[in-house]
Write an enzyme that holds these catalytic residues in place. Sequence first.
Site, PDB file in Angstrom:
ATOM      1  N   ARG A  16     -24.637  -6.744  28.513  1.00  0.00           N
ATOM      2  CA  ARG A  16     -24.375  -5.311  28.706  1.00  0.00           C
ATOM      3  C   ARG A  16     -23.347  -4.962  27.829  1.00  0.00           C
ATOM      4  O   ARG A  16     -23.353  -3.570  27.484  1.00  0.00           O
ATOM      5  CB  ARG A  16     -24.163  -5.171  30.278  1.00  0.00           C
ATOM      6  CG  ARG A  16     -25.051  -5.456  31.338  1.00  0.00           C
ATOM      7  CD  ARG A  16     -24.895  -4.682  32.523  1.00  0.00           C
ATOM      8  NE  ARG A  16     -25.486  -5.211  33.707  1.00  0.00           N
ATOM      9  CZ  ARG A  16     -26.813  -5.176  34.033  1.00  0.00           C
ATOM     10  NH1 ARG A  16     -27.767  -4.277  33.432  1.00  0.00           N
ATOM     11  NH2 ARG A  16     -27.292  -5.691  35.110  1.00  0.00           N
ATOM     12  N   GLU A  37     -32.704   6.534  33.113  1.00  0.00           N
ATOM     13  CA  GLU A  37     -33.007   5.008  32.999  1.00  0.00           C
ATOM     14  C   GLU A  37     -32.986   4.538  31.889  1.00  0.00           C
ATOM     15  O   GLU A  37     -33.006   5.277  30.821  1.00  0.00           O
ATOM     16  CB  GLU A  37     -34.235   4.829  33.874  1.00  0.00           C
ATOM     17  CG  GLU A  37     -35.057   3.580  33.942  1.00  0.00           C
ATOM     18  CD  GLU A  37     -34.379   2.538  34.817  1.00  0.00           C
ATOM     19  OE1 GLU A  37     -32.820   2.336  34.435  1.00  0.00           O
ATOM     20  OE2 GLU A  37     -34.594   2.060  35.905  1.00  0.00           O
ATOM     21  N   ASP A  38     -32.624   3.262  31.956  1.00  0.00           N
ATOM     22  CA  ASP A  38     -32.670   2.432  30.361  1.00  0.00           C
ATOM     23  C   ASP A  38     -33.811   2.232  29.678  1.00  0.00           C
ATOM     24  O   ASP A  38     -34.240   2.467  28.623  1.00  0.00           O
ATOM     25  CB  ASP A  38     -31.643   1.381  30.599  1.00  0.00           C
ATOM     26  CG  ASP A  38     -31.965   0.382  31.448  1.00  0.00           C
ATOM     27  OD1 ASP A  38     -32.854   0.676  32.410  1.00  0.00           O
ATOM     28  OD2 ASP A  38     -31.438  -0.648  31.607  1.00  0.00           O
ATOM     29  N   LYS A  97     -27.885  -0.958  37.101  1.00  0.00           N
ATOM     30  CA  LYS A  97     -26.734  -0.840  36.231  1.00  0.00           C
ATOM     31  C   LYS A  97     -27.230  -0.447  34.740  1.00  0.00           C
ATOM     32  O   LYS A  97     -26.402  -0.064  34.155  1.00  0.00           O
ATOM     33  CB  LYS A  97     -26.005  -2.106  36.178  1.00  0.00           C
ATOM     34  CG  LYS A  97     -25.458  -2.591  37.513  1.00  0.00           C
ATOM     35  CD  LYS A  97     -24.906  -4.120  37.174  1.00  0.00           C
ATOM     36  CE  LYS A  97     -24.417  -4.640  38.516  1.00  0.00           C
ATOM     37  NZ  LYS A  97     -23.871  -6.079  38.316  1.00  0.00           N
ATOM     38  N   PHE A 157     -38.213  -9.083  24.956  1.00  0.00           N
ATOM     39  CA  PHE A 157     -37.080  -8.901  26.010  1.00  0.00           C
ATOM     40  C   PHE A 157     -36.019  -8.547  25.419  1.00  0.00           C
ATOM     41  O   PHE A 157     -35.323  -9.167  24.575  1.00  0.00           O
ATOM     42  CB  PHE A 157     -36.871 -10.050  26.884  1.00  0.00           C
ATOM     43  CG  PHE A 157     -36.037  -9.774  28.017  1.00  0.00           C
ATOM     44  CD1 PHE A 157     -36.675  -9.438  29.051  1.00  0.00           C
ATOM     45  CD2 PHE A 157     -34.754  -9.768  28.063  1.00  0.00           C
ATOM     46  CE1 PHE A 157     -36.040  -8.933  30.429  1.00  0.00           C
ATOM     47  CE2 PHE A 157     -34.050  -9.356  29.428  1.00  0.00           C
ATOM     48  CZ  PHE A 157     -34.588  -9.105  30.188  1.00  0.00           C
ATOM     49  N   LYS A 168     -41.402   0.376  27.078  1.00  0.00           N
ATOM     50  CA  LYS A 168     -42.060  -0.900  26.530  1.00  0.00           C
ATOM     51  C   LYS A 168     -43.580  -0.701  26.463  1.00  0.00           C
ATOM     52  O   LYS A 168     -44.181  -0.389  27.186  1.00  0.00           O
ATOM     53  CB  LYS A 168     -41.577  -1.981  27.153  1.00  0.00           C
ATOM     54  CG  LYS A 168     -41.826  -3.349  26.446  1.00  0.00           C
ATOM     55  CD  LYS A 168     -41.385  -4.587  27.249  1.00  0.00           C
ATOM     56  CE  LYS A 168     -39.989  -4.936  27.195  1.00  0.00           C
ATOM     57  NZ  LYS A 168     -39.811  -6.132  27.902  1.00  0.00           N
ATOM     58  N   ILE A 218     -38.457   1.444  30.804  1.00  0.00           N
ATOM     59  CA  ILE A 218     -39.465   1.516  31.790  1.00  0.00           C
ATOM     60  C   ILE A 218     -40.323   0.187  30.878  1.00  0.00           C
ATOM     61  O   ILE A 218     -40.922   0.342  29.826  1.00  0.00           O
ATOM     62  CB  ILE A 218     -40.530   2.794  31.573  1.00  0.00           C
ATOM     63  CG1 ILE A 218     -39.614   3.957  31.920  1.00  0.00           C
ATOM     64  CG2 ILE A 218     -41.572   2.483  32.423  1.00  0.00           C
ATOM     65  CD1 ILE A 218     -39.367   4.107  33.222  1.00  0.00           C
ATOM     66  N   ASP A 219     -40.293  -0.721  31.818  1.00  0.00           N
ATOM     67  CA  ASP A 219     -41.138  -1.917  31.452  1.00  0.00           C
ATOM     68  C   ASP A 219     -42.472  -2.017  31.791  1.00  0.00           C
ATOM     69  O   ASP A 219     -43.409  -1.437  31.572  1.00  0.00           O
ATOM     70  CB  ASP A 219     -40.029  -3.288  31.691  1.00  0.00           C
ATOM     71  CG  ASP A 219     -40.619  -4.469  31.128  1.00  0.00           C
ATOM     72  OD1 ASP A 219     -41.921  -4.714  30.871  1.00  0.00           O
ATOM     73  OD2 ASP A 219     -39.849  -5.382  30.713  1.00  0.00           O
ATOM     74  N   THR A 220     -42.690  -2.655  33.270  1.00  0.00           N
ATOM     75  CA  THR A 220     -43.887  -2.522  34.004  1.00  0.00           C
ATOM     76  C   THR A 220     -43.989  -1.133  34.513  1.00  0.00           C
ATOM     77  O   THR A 220     -45.064  -0.903  34.960  1.00  0.00           O
ATOM     78  CB  THR A 220     -44.065  -3.737  35.019  1.00  0.00           C
ATOM     79  OG1 THR A 220     -43.003  -3.412  35.918  1.00  0.00           O
ATOM     80  CG2 THR A 220     -43.850  -5.074  34.582  1.00  0.00           C
ATOM     81  N   GLY A 221     -43.043  -0.293  34.668  1.00  0.00           N
ATOM     82  CA  GLY A 221     -43.046   0.801  35.473  1.00  0.00           C
ATOM     83  C   GLY A 221     -42.777   0.627  36.966  1.00  0.00           C
ATOM     84  O   GLY A 221     -42.912   1.632  37.589  1.00  0.00           O
TER      85      GLY A 221
HETATM   86  C1  PRP Z   1     -34.400  -3.199  34.917  1.00  0.00           C
HETATM   87  C2  PRP Z   1     -33.927  -1.977  34.124  1.00  0.00           C
HETATM   88  C3  PRP Z   1     -35.195  -1.012  34.663  1.00  0.00           C
HETATM   89  C4  PRP Z   1     -36.368  -2.048  35.147  1.00  0.00           C
HETATM   90  C5  PRP Z   1     -37.458  -1.696  34.275  1.00  0.00           C
HETATM   91  O1  PRP Z   1     -33.419  -3.290  36.007  1.00  0.00           O
HETATM   92  O2  PRP Z   1     -32.902  -1.511  34.058  1.00  0.00           O
HETATM   93  O3  PRP Z   1     -34.386  -0.507  35.748  1.00  0.00           O
HETATM   94  O4  PRP Z   1     -35.798  -3.203  35.037  1.00  0.00           O
HETATM   95  O5  PRP Z   1     -38.349  -2.677  34.434  1.00  0.00           O
HETATM   96  P1  PRP Z   1     -39.870  -2.434  35.320  1.00  0.00           P
HETATM   97  O6  PRP Z   1     -40.199  -1.020  34.706  1.00  0.00           O
HETATM   98  O7  PRP Z   1     -40.581  -3.354  34.910  1.00  0.00           O
HETATM   99  O8  PRP Z   1     -39.701  -1.985  36.696  1.00  0.00           O
HETATM  100  P2  PRP Z   1     -32.910  -4.556  36.616  1.00  0.00           P
HETATM  101  O9  PRP Z   1     -33.919  -4.679  37.950  1.00  0.00           O
HETATM  102  O10 PRP Z   1     -32.742  -5.767  35.577  1.00  0.00           O
HETATM  103  O11 PRP Z   1     -31.540  -4.090  37.325  1.00  0.00           O
HETATM  104  P3  PRP Z   1     -30.287  -3.450  36.395  1.00  0.00           P
HETATM  105  O12 PRP Z   1     -30.349  -2.281  36.038  1.00  0.00           O
HETATM  106  O13 PRP Z   1     -29.127  -3.898  37.183  1.00  0.00           O
HETATM  107  O14 PRP Z   1     -30.216  -4.592  35.055  1.00  0.00           O
HETATM  108 MG    MG Z   2     -31.506  -5.993  34.660  1.00  0.00          MG
HETATM  109 MN    MN Z   3     -32.220  -1.194  35.933  1.00  0.00          MN
END
Ligand code: PRP
Ligand code: MG
Ligand code: MN
Length: 196
Positions: free
Chosen positions: A177, A111-112, A45, A164, A143, A114-117
């Site tokens: 959101r 995508e919104d 989402k 966060f 991030k 990239i955290d861990t990727g």
């Molecule tokens: C979040 C975010 C990215 C992903 C990034 O999605 O929207 O898709 O995590 O994290 P990563 O790089 O550590 O994998 P989430 O799983 O929260 O689902 P959502 O988009 O529905 O909130």
């Molecule tokens: Mg999420």
């Molecule tokens: Mn997501």
Amino acid sequence: IPTHYEKDVSSILIPHGVIMDRVNKLARLIVDESNGPLVVCCILKGGHQYFADLVNVIKKLTKKSGNSVPLSLEFIRVKSYHNDQSTGDVKVSLTEDECKEFKGKNLLIVEDIIDTGATMVKLLEKLRQYEPASIKVTSLLIKKTDRSNGYIPDYVGFAIPDAFVVGYALDYNEYFRDLDHICVISEHGKERYANA
Ligand code: PRP
Ligand code: MG
Ligand code: MN
């Protein structure tokens, strides 16, 4: 900040207007560097707000620009987060039929963050099996964190510190959101919306 979230964020990291300026620039860049039709894939989402605004700008741009790009739109649901932690279990909802449509196409993944990727690496692995002509990725945020697997997207909006963040469709257990700005969540907010 809407009053219902006043105590739940500690600061505004990126105001909505700054996000929109950056989205405009990214849209220009993407259009300039694309050749031929694009399948723009929204990663739900969290990606929906950036996707909506980006597509809107691209539509306006291609009305008057030399490089006019036909878009088709796809929606992919991907989820792995619980509270503020990646579960490492990345669930991608795409049917076999939907995947087969990608063959020979130029994909733009939107995508919104990239955290861990982990999410993007898993998703790209899956999409490549269906032999698209090309895959480019844009993420509004990346991030800076030592939990990163090193993945870097083709088009990035902002590099952000290891906090966060919520808002502009980024959530904490589905809340926030509905916030225009990108904000850092407060301890109050984490406790208020924590899931067991
Ligand atoms: C979040 C975010 C990215 C992903 C990034 O999605 O929207 O898709 O995590 O994290 P990563 O790089 O550590 O994998 P989430 O799983 O929260 O689902 P959502 O988009 O529905 O909130
Ligand atoms: Mg999420
Ligand atoms: Mn997501």
